[in-house]
Design a protein around this motif. Structure first.
Motif, PDB file in Angstrom:
ATOM      1  N   ARG A 738       8.876 -12.985 -14.093  1.00  0.00           N
ATOM      2  CA  ARG A 738       8.786 -11.625 -13.543  1.00  0.00           C
ATOM      3  C   ARG A 738       9.812 -11.364 -12.451  1.00  0.00           C
ATOM      4  O   ARG A 738      10.139 -10.197 -12.176  1.00  0.00           O
ATOM      5  CB  ARG A 738       7.375 -11.344 -13.018  1.00  0.00           C
ATOM      6  CG  ARG A 738       6.971 -12.111 -11.784  1.00  0.00           C
ATOM      7  CD  ARG A 738       5.639 -11.617 -11.220  1.00  0.00           C
ATOM      8  NE  ARG A 738       5.767 -10.309 -10.611  1.00  0.00           N
ATOM      9  CZ  ARG A 738       6.149 -10.113  -9.361  1.00  0.00           C
ATOM     10  NH1 ARG A 738       6.468 -11.133  -8.583  1.00  0.00           N
ATOM     11  NH2 ARG A 738       6.234  -8.897  -8.880  1.00  0.00           N
ATOM     12  N   VAL A 739      10.346 -12.415 -11.813  1.00  0.00           N
ATOM     13  CA  VAL A 739      11.330 -12.209 -10.749  1.00  0.00           C
ATOM     14  C   VAL A 739      12.761 -12.285 -11.273  1.00  0.00           C
ATOM     15  O   VAL A 739      13.708 -12.140 -10.498  1.00  0.00           O
ATOM     16  CB  VAL A 739      11.133 -13.233  -9.605  1.00  0.00           C
ATOM     17  CG1 VAL A 739       9.738 -13.118  -9.025  1.00  0.00           C
ATOM     18  CG2 VAL A 739      11.394 -14.655 -10.083  1.00  0.00           C
ATOM     19  N   LEU A 740      12.929 -12.500 -12.570  1.00  0.00           N
ATOM     20  CA  LEU A 740      14.270 -12.470 -13.151  1.00  0.00           C
ATOM     21  C   LEU A 740      14.757 -11.025 -13.230  1.00  0.00           C
ATOM     22  O   LEU A 740      13.956 -10.085 -13.290  1.00  0.00           O
ATOM     23  CB  LEU A 740      14.264 -13.093 -14.541  1.00  0.00           C
ATOM     24  CG  LEU A 740      13.956 -14.596 -14.616  1.00  0.00           C
ATOM     25  CD1 LEU A 740      13.814 -15.028 -16.073  1.00  0.00           C
ATOM     26  CD2 LEU A 740      15.038 -15.410 -13.924  1.00  0.00           C
ATOM     27  N   PRO A 741      16.063 -10.812 -13.226  1.00  0.00           N
ATOM     28  CA  PRO A 741      16.580  -9.441 -13.265  1.00  0.00           C
ATOM     29  C   PRO A 741      16.211  -8.733 -14.567  1.00  0.00           C
ATOM     30  O   PRO A 741      15.957  -9.358 -15.591  1.00  0.00           O
ATOM     31  CB  PRO A 741      18.106  -9.629 -13.163  1.00  0.00           C
ATOM     32  CG  PRO A 741      18.309 -11.015 -12.672  1.00  0.00           C
ATOM     33  CD  PRO A 741      17.145 -11.814 -13.137  1.00  0.00           C
ATOM     34  N   HIS A 742      16.195  -7.411 -14.495  1.00  0.00           N
ATOM     35  CA  HIS A 742      16.025  -6.619 -15.709  1.00  0.00           C
ATOM     36  C   HIS A 742      17.145  -6.954 -16.689  1.00  0.00           C
ATOM     37  O   HIS A 742      18.253  -7.311 -16.294  1.00  0.00           O
ATOM     38  CB  HIS A 742      16.060  -5.128 -15.374  1.00  0.00           C
ATOM     39  CG  HIS A 742      14.751  -4.618 -14.853  1.00  0.00           C
ATOM     40  ND1 HIS A 742      14.484  -3.279 -14.674  1.00  0.00           N
ATOM     41  CD2 HIS A 742      13.628  -5.262 -14.460  1.00  0.00           C
ATOM     42  CE1 HIS A 742      13.259  -3.128 -14.197  1.00  0.00           C
ATOM     43  NE2 HIS A 742      12.729  -4.321 -14.058  1.00  0.00           N
ATOM     44  N   GLU A 743      16.855  -6.848 -17.951  1.00  0.00           N
ATOM     45  CA  GLU A 743      17.791  -7.140 -19.035  1.00  0.00           C
ATOM     46  C   GLU A 743      18.000  -8.630 -19.250  1.00  0.00           C
ATOM     47  O   GLU A 743      18.787  -9.031 -20.109  1.00  0.00           O
ATOM     48  CB  GLU A 743      19.169  -6.468 -18.809  1.00  0.00           C
ATOM     49  CG  GLU A 743      19.100  -4.982 -18.502  1.00  0.00           C
ATOM     50  CD  GLU A 743      18.333  -4.189 -19.543  1.00  0.00           C
ATOM     51  OE1 GLU A 743      18.382  -4.553 -20.723  1.00  0.00           O
ATOM     52  OE2 GLU A 743      17.676  -3.213 -19.160  1.00  0.00           O
ATOM     53  N   HIS A 744      17.318  -9.478 -18.477  1.00  0.00           N
ATOM     54  CA  HIS A 744      17.394 -10.912 -18.737  1.00  0.00           C
ATOM     55  C   HIS A 744      16.632 -11.210 -20.016  1.00  0.00           C
ATOM     56  O   HIS A 744      15.629 -10.576 -20.334  1.00  0.00           O
ATOM     57  CB  HIS A 744      16.795 -11.704 -17.568  1.00  0.00           C
ATOM     58  CG  HIS A 744      17.133 -13.161 -17.569  1.00  0.00           C
ATOM     59  ND1 HIS A 744      16.477 -14.078 -18.356  1.00  0.00           N
ATOM     60  CD2 HIS A 744      18.069 -13.866 -16.886  1.00  0.00           C
ATOM     61  CE1 HIS A 744      16.987 -15.285 -18.140  1.00  0.00           C
ATOM     62  NE2 HIS A 744      17.948 -15.183 -17.260  1.00  0.00           N
ATOM     63  N   ARG A 745      17.092 -12.205 -20.773  1.00  0.00           N
ATOM     64  CA  ARG A 745      16.535 -12.474 -22.094  1.00  0.00           C
ATOM     65  C   ARG A 745      15.056 -12.843 -22.068  1.00  0.00           C
ATOM     66  O   ARG A 745      14.337 -12.620 -23.039  1.00  0.00           O
ATOM     67  CB  ARG A 745      17.332 -13.594 -22.777  1.00  0.00           C
ATOM     68  CG  ARG A 745      17.133 -14.971 -22.168  1.00  0.00           C
ATOM     69  CD  ARG A 745      17.755 -16.036 -23.048  1.00  0.00           C
ATOM     70  NE  ARG A 745      19.212 -15.969 -23.018  1.00  0.00           N
ATOM     71  CZ  ARG A 745      19.977 -16.498 -23.969  1.00  0.00           C
ATOM     72  NH1 ARG A 745      19.442 -17.085 -24.999  1.00  0.00           N
ATOM     73  NH2 ARG A 745      21.288 -16.441 -23.866  1.00  0.00           N
ATOM     74  N   THR A 746      14.568 -13.418 -20.963  1.00  0.00           N
ATOM     75  CA  THR A 746      13.172 -13.861 -20.912  1.00  0.00           C
ATOM     76  C   THR A 746      12.366 -13.115 -19.868  1.00  0.00           C
ATOM     77  O   THR A 746      11.303 -13.562 -19.479  1.00  0.00           O
ATOM     78  CB  THR A 746      13.102 -15.367 -20.608  1.00  0.00           C
ATOM     79  OG1 THR A 746      13.822 -15.629 -19.387  1.00  0.00           O
ATOM     80  CG2 THR A 746      13.703 -16.179 -21.723  1.00  0.00           C
ATOM     81  N   GLN A 747      12.860 -11.951 -19.422  1.00  0.00           N
ATOM     82  CA  GLN A 747      12.214 -11.302 -18.287  1.00  0.00           C
ATOM     83  C   GLN A 747      10.876 -10.677 -18.655  1.00  0.00           C
ATOM     84  O   GLN A 747       9.930 -10.739 -17.886  1.00  0.00           O
ATOM     85  CB  GLN A 747      13.150 -10.232 -17.703  1.00  0.00           C
ATOM     86  CG  GLN A 747      12.817  -9.799 -16.284  1.00  0.00           C
ATOM     87  CD  GLN A 747      11.854  -8.628 -16.260  1.00  0.00           C
ATOM     88  OE1 GLN A 747      11.710  -7.904 -17.230  1.00  0.00           O
ATOM     89  NE2 GLN A 747      11.178  -8.450 -15.135  1.00  0.00           N
ATOM     90  N   GLU A 748      10.764 -10.101 -19.830  1.00  0.00           N
ATOM     91  CA  GLU A 748       9.543  -9.380 -20.186  1.00  0.00           C
ATOM     92  C   GLU A 748       8.423 -10.344 -20.562  1.00  0.00           C
ATOM     93  O   GLU A 748       8.627 -11.336 -21.257  1.00  0.00           O
ATOM     94  CB  GLU A 748       9.827  -8.435 -21.350  1.00  0.00           C
ATOM     95  CG  GLU A 748       8.654  -7.540 -21.694  1.00  0.00           C
ATOM     96  CD  GLU A 748       8.994  -6.568 -22.800  1.00  0.00           C
ATOM     97  OE1 GLU A 748       8.078  -5.900 -23.307  1.00  0.00           O
ATOM     98  OE2 GLU A 748      10.182  -6.466 -23.159  1.00  0.00           O
ATOM     99  N   ASP A 749       7.219 -10.040 -20.076  1.00  0.00           N
ATOM    100  CA  ASP A 749       6.049 -10.863 -20.372  1.00  0.00           C
ATOM    101  C   ASP A 749       5.444 -10.421 -21.699  1.00  0.00           C
ATOM    102  O   ASP A 749       4.666  -9.473 -21.767  1.00  0.00           O
ATOM    103  CB  ASP A 749       5.023 -10.721 -19.237  1.00  0.00           C
ATOM    104  CG  ASP A 749       3.700 -11.415 -19.559  1.00  0.00           C
ATOM    105  OD1 ASP A 749       3.703 -12.308 -20.428  1.00  0.00           O
ATOM    106  OD2 ASP A 749       2.680 -11.072 -18.948  1.00  0.00           O
TER     107      ASP A 749
END
Length: 773
Positions: A738-749
């Motif tokens: 959840r603290v990864l930047p938006h558009e990161h490949r694994t950001q969405e839960d």
């Protein structure tokens, strides 16, 4: 007439003595059923065994339905109660933690409204069962309590609420992703490009860009009484009014569920924690030492002062005699488990590429659009290419080459689409489920200990697979363009089965060409890594070892800086590659006459110490992929190592890694033998390293960083699941993502593990409550 080819002009046929109707000609048996003898065909033909792969049988739904009936796991009443107790023990603490977070927010809301917490009445959010509710800021799934804007329906999770009040909002960061420059095919093979070396962005530019993008977020503050305004439009909100506290379940649903679970636990005298019998694990002696004579153990590491160097590796046939508790002992410790010969538990349907292609074509011709062109990744420069599926499978078995006889390594990207595997390859889907061991955990529908199966019937479920991974591979370590799965960490548990391998033999001419290309790679690496030209070798080590010290020194001389959790490099000198030092050792050993370079390539270290673990040559012959799985507790040291040495790796277009958000979740690193040796020397850690053989199922616990390199062309099929022992790791990873930047490949839960936990506990409580009546 042969049942397979529908011809009668190919000579002798073998008649089935069971059905007394089907016959198979010798050429078809050789081509399509190479592992079945004529005697086996005569005893029961492929049709009788439900594994016929002819066109007609591939279209029929009868075999699928019969196999589906055989894999439906039936549990006794006592087993259901036992597993429900186990789930209650493991999951109740996490639901109580969710309630604690909710009660803190209720207290704040009570102060905002000027009432007592017990007088609070929350509005219930309007959402359908088939709707996924997630935080608009950090994209984490919302399980129950959250804040929402009454005007624009902007939703905010409780964790973001806490961070806003603390003045340190971590979720929802926006960062600039740096594109890697494509310098052309010649650069990939050691030739100089016409352009200049790719420079990293100027520090001031990156800082100003990052500050500009996050300025609005940093200005989003809570009011003095703890209330939070709706964010402005540039952050996705409307900027009007305050966010209201709402719930998805009824207001006191989780509290009532917890009270009922605690009451049952008290009545059953359940201790909240993993409980096993007093019997010691068979893998260890009475003195606690590893029982080396146990055939169910495989050495995978050589760590000092530890007893976890061996992995539990039972035979599939032994599991049916009650090995679940033994599996749980190792699994609860976060250890991978390898189960061998799992394909023997299935009907024997062929996983040959052309059989899969034939099965897929029949389905697509009748119900779907033609999908003969597929997308694949070229491992040389990590670019996406389109290829005819028939040509891809032909290259899978026979090999495929770039110019200069360099192996072309392709990885099929999402074929068939993971959420369509069951529809597009129904026979293979059922075959895969048949072979899965420990179905209490792995069955995607009826596994009682698979927390992922507890979601409501009509809710949106995460894509847990099965997924197929089809890629080329060669025994020789190429250094560039190897068939690898880079270092990463899955959000859930997974089981990976190697269903097919093909050994692509390289000719002497091809090996010689590879050696020549490696020499060019070596020169390029020396120039970019150490600034050593062919005329100036004063910095080259004279003892035949890899000059990591020079690399480290130059890396430390370059200026590096940190922007949040993103690491950048700057400077115009060369960068280390992931393979340069391996090539240094190969060529120096060749020059000193210590070994033959072709043999060195073929062995690839598998007959020598690999990170302290000796992998026998026989394993490499029988196997298809080399796995490195790190322990969870070694994750922080592994991350620190990668942050210090990220300049020594190459990624897209063979360009040096120039940006790191998270060393593991970025999936941009692959540790070679030299890096693993250096990792052990500097940090004292090493992975479990082993060769996955045909028919072996590898269980990977959630939270264990791992990487894979194909040493043969491989077809692997993987399935995700969520075990009660590892829900804590799934929650921890969700918080990391959840603290990864938006558009990161694994950001969405996409897993929604907290939602799974709540529904699984509810199911366990209902089962135990009904049993008590």
């Amino acid at each position: 007439m042969c049942h397979q080819c529908q011809r009668n002009d190919k000579g002798r046929v073998v008649r089935c003595m069971l059905c007394k109707r089907k016959r198979y000609c010798i050429p078809c048996l050789t081509n399509w059923y190479p592992k079945m003898s004529e005697e086996e065909i005569a005893d029961a033909c492929p049709v009788c065994r439900d594994n016929c792969n002819c066109k007609a049988c591939m279209r029929m739904s009868g075999p699928v339905k019969r196999l589906e009936e055989s894999i439906n796991v039936e549990f006794s009443h006592d087993e259901k109660i036992l597993y429900s107790r186990y789930l209650l023990q493991k999951l109740l603490p996490y639901v109580k933690h969710i309630i604690q977070e909710q009660m803190k927010e209720v207290v704040i809301e009570a102060k905002i409204r000027g009432v007592l917490p017990e007088q609070m009445q929350l509005m219930q959010a309007v959402c359908c069962n088939d709707e996924r509710v997630y935080c608009n800021n950090c994209r984490t799934s919302i399980v129950d309590f959250h804040r929402s804007c009454p005007d624009c329906n902007y939703d905010l999770c409780l964790m973001c609420c806490c961070e806003i009040r603390d003045g340190y909002l971590q979720g929802g960061k926006k960062e600039e992703f740096i594109a890697y420059e494509d310098k052309g095919f010649d650069y990939l093979h050691g030739n100089r490009s016409e352009g200049k070396v790719l420079n990293c962005p100027d520090e001031s530019h990156v800082e100003s860009n990052s500050q500009q993008k996050n300025a609005a977020t940093s200005g989003w503050k809570a009011n003095a009484n703890g209330s939070i305004p709706c964010p402005p439009k540039d952050l996705g909100g409307c900027g009007n009014g305050l966010l209201e506290l709402r719930c998805i379940f009824t207001e006191h649903a989780l509290v009532q569920l917890t009270e009922k679970a605690e009451e049952i636990a008290k009545d059953l005298n359940l201790h909240l924690g993993l409980q096993f019998s007093n019997q010691k694990c068979p893998c260890y002696s009475s003195k606690g030492e590893v029982n080396i004579g146990n055939n169910n153990l495989r050495k995978a590491a050589s760590r000092e002062d530890t007893s976890d160097n061996y992995l539990y590796c039972p035979e599939a046939k032994d599991i049916q005699r009650g090995e679940l508790e033994h599996f749980q002992r190792h699994w609860a410790n976060g250890e991978p488990v390898i189960v061998s010969n799992v394909l023997e538990n299935a009907s024997g349907l062929s996983w040959e590429p052309m059989v899969m292609w034939r099965a897929f074509r029949q389905i697509t011709n009748t119900n779907y659009e033609q999908q003969l062109e597929v997308k694949a990744l070229d491992c040389l420069d990590w670019s996406e290419v389109e290829v005819n599926i028939h040509q891809f499978f032909k290259g899978y078995k026979d090999g495929c080459f770039h110019g200069e006889l360099w192996p072309k390594i392709l990885k099929l990207k999402d074929w068939p689409p993971s959420n369509e595997f069951e529809k597009l390859l129904p026979r293979h889907h059922v075959e895969f489920l048949c072979c899965l061991p420990f179905k209490e955990y792995t069955h995607p529908k009826s596994g009682l200990l698979n927390v992922a199966t507890k979601l409501p019937e009509h809710s949106i479920k995460p894509d847990m697979g099965p997924k197929s991974y089809i890629a080329y591979g060669v025994a020789q370590e190429l250094g560039r363009g190897d068939s690898v799965t880079r270092l990463h960490c899955d959000m859930s548990d997974a089981v990976n089965v190697l269903t097919h391998i093909a050994d692509v033999k390289l000719t002497e001419k091809q090996l010689a060409s590879i050696t020549k290309s490696k020499q060019k790679h070596h020169v390029q690496d020396q120039l970019e890594l150490y600034g050593i030209s062919s005329k100036n070798k004063q910095n080259k080590p004279s003892d035949g070892s890899s000059d990591f010290s020079a690399c480290t020194k130059q890396s430390s001389d370059r200026v590096g800086f940190q922007e949040g959790e993103v690491y950048f490099e700057q400077g115009q000198d060369g960068y280390p590659s992931q393979s340069g030092n391996n090539l240094v050792r190969e060529f120096e050993m060749k020059e000193s006459g210590k070994t033959n370079i072709v043999k060195e390539c073929q062995d690839n270290g598998r007959s020598s110490e690999t990170s302290g673990n000796k992998i026998e040559e026989g394993e490499a012959v029988e196997g298809g992929a080399v796995w490195d799985i790190f322990r969870r507790q070694d994750g922080p040291k592994l991350q620190d190592y990668l942050k210090r040495h990220f300049r020594e790796f190459r990624y897209v277009h063979c360009q040096p890694v120039s940006q790191v958000f998270h060393p593991i979740h970025d999936q941009s690193f692959f540790l070679t033998m030299e890096h693993k040796e250096k990792l052990k020397k500097e940090c004292g850690i090493e992975p479990w390293t082993f060769v996955q053989r045909l028919g072996e199922a590898v269980f990977i616990p959630a939270g264990c960083p791992h990487q894979v390199r194909n040493i043969k062309s491989c077809i692997k099929v993987a399935l995700d699941f969520v075990s009660p022992e590892n829900v804590g790791e799934c929650v921890r990873l969700t918080e990391e993502f959840r603290v990864l930047p938006h558009e990161h490949r694994t950001q969405e839960d996409k897993l929604e593990v907290k939602k799974m936990i709540v529904h699984a506990l509810c199911d366990a409580v209902n089962n135990l409550d009904e049993n008590a009546r």
